[in-house]
Design a protein around this motif. Structure first.
Motif, mmCIF file in Angstrom:
data_model
loop_
_atom_site.group_PDB
_atom_site.id
_atom_site.type_symbol
_atom_site.label_atom_id
_atom_site.label_comp_id
_atom_site.label_asym_id
_atom_site.label_seq_id
_atom_site.Cartn_x
_atom_site.Cartn_y
_atom_site.Cartn_z
ATOM 1 N N ARG A 1 0.552 -1.576 0.157
ATOM 2 C CA ARG A 1 0.039 0.036 -0.232
ATOM 3 C C ARG A 1 0.609 1.261 0.033
ATOM 4 O O ARG A 1 0.167 2.366 -0.692
ATOM 5 C CB ARG A 1 -0.918 0.045 1.668
ATOM 6 N N LYS A 2 1.655 1.192 0.524
ATOM 7 C CA LYS A 2 2.915 2.617 0.668
ATOM 8 C C LYS A 2 3.284 3.042 -0.207
ATOM 9 O O LYS A 2 3.757 4.077 -1.029
ATOM 10 C CB LYS A 2 3.925 2.338 1.757
ATOM 11 N N GLU A 3 3.731 1.369 -1.193
ATOM 12 C CA GLU A 3 4.377 1.737 -2.522
ATOM 13 C C GLU A 3 3.482 2.468 -3.296
ATOM 14 O O GLU A 3 4.319 3.297 -4.146
ATOM 15 C CB GLU A 3 5.151 0.168 -2.959
ATOM 16 N N ALA A 4 3.008 1.179 -3.519
ATOM 17 C CA ALA A 4 1.189 1.771 -4.238
ATOM 18 C C ALA A 4 1.239 3.520 -4.115
ATOM 19 O O ALA A 4 1.299 4.675 -5.529
ATOM 20 C CB ALA A 4 0.401 1.429 -4.312
ATOM 21 N N PHE A 5 0.935 4.092 -2.605
ATOM 22 C CA PHE A 5 0.785 5.928 -2.837
ATOM 23 C C PHE A 5 2.074 6.466 -2.934
ATOM 24 O O PHE A 5 1.746 7.625 -3.817
ATOM 25 C CB PHE A 5 0.452 5.466 -1.147
ATOM 26 N N ASN A 6 3.197 5.793 -2.774
ATOM 27 C CA ASN A 6 4.404 6.544 -2.931
ATOM 28 C C ASN A 6 3.750 6.436 -4.731
ATOM 29 O O ASN A 6 4.773 8.018 -5.107
ATOM 30 C CB ASN A 6 5.436 6.237 -2.090
ATOM 31 N N LYS A 7 4.335 5.815 -5.256
ATOM 32 C CA LYS A 7 4.980 5.997 -6.766
ATOM 33 C C LYS A 7 3.914 6.935 -7.356
ATOM 34 O O LYS A 7 3.956 7.958 -8.627
ATOM 35 C CB LYS A 7 4.142 4.491 -7.113
#
Length: 106
Positions: free
Chosen positions: A58-64
């Protein structure tokens, strides 16, 4: 990068709409994580391997998504949504999307 699940950000006005931005991430725990998750499920309690998979993906997708918005010249993303889907045990897809905007203080 400011973000909001609503269509505005308190104290700011949208001066330019830069379009929809999104990011898709698919991650998996390894075989050891699946074994550990299975054992934890039998004994009850928090499934740490799957929790970490969910949180990190979730954090990876949000940051991307925020990086894509920044690349368009945005300083905020409004209408942020996150969708998740599991494909198989230990495999998770997360899609994060919203509208990139340029805002300025009121």
């Amino acid at each position: 990068m400011m973000t909001s699940t609503t269509s505005d950000i308190a104290g700011f006005v949208v001066v330019r709409n830069l379009g929809v931005v999104d990011a898709l991430t698919v991650n998996a725990v390894g075989a050891a994580g699946n074994v550990l998750g299975g054992l934890q499920a039998l004994t009850g309690g928090k499934l740490s391997a799957y929790y970490e998979l969910d949180e990190n993906t979730r954090k990876e997708a949000f940051n991307k998504m925020c990086e894509v918005a920044s690349g368009k010249g945005a300083n905020a993303v409004v209408g942020v949504r996150i969708q998740t889907q599991g494909f198989a045990q230990g495999v998770l897809e997360v899609l994060c999307y919203g509208t990139a905007v340029l805002v300025q203080p009121l």
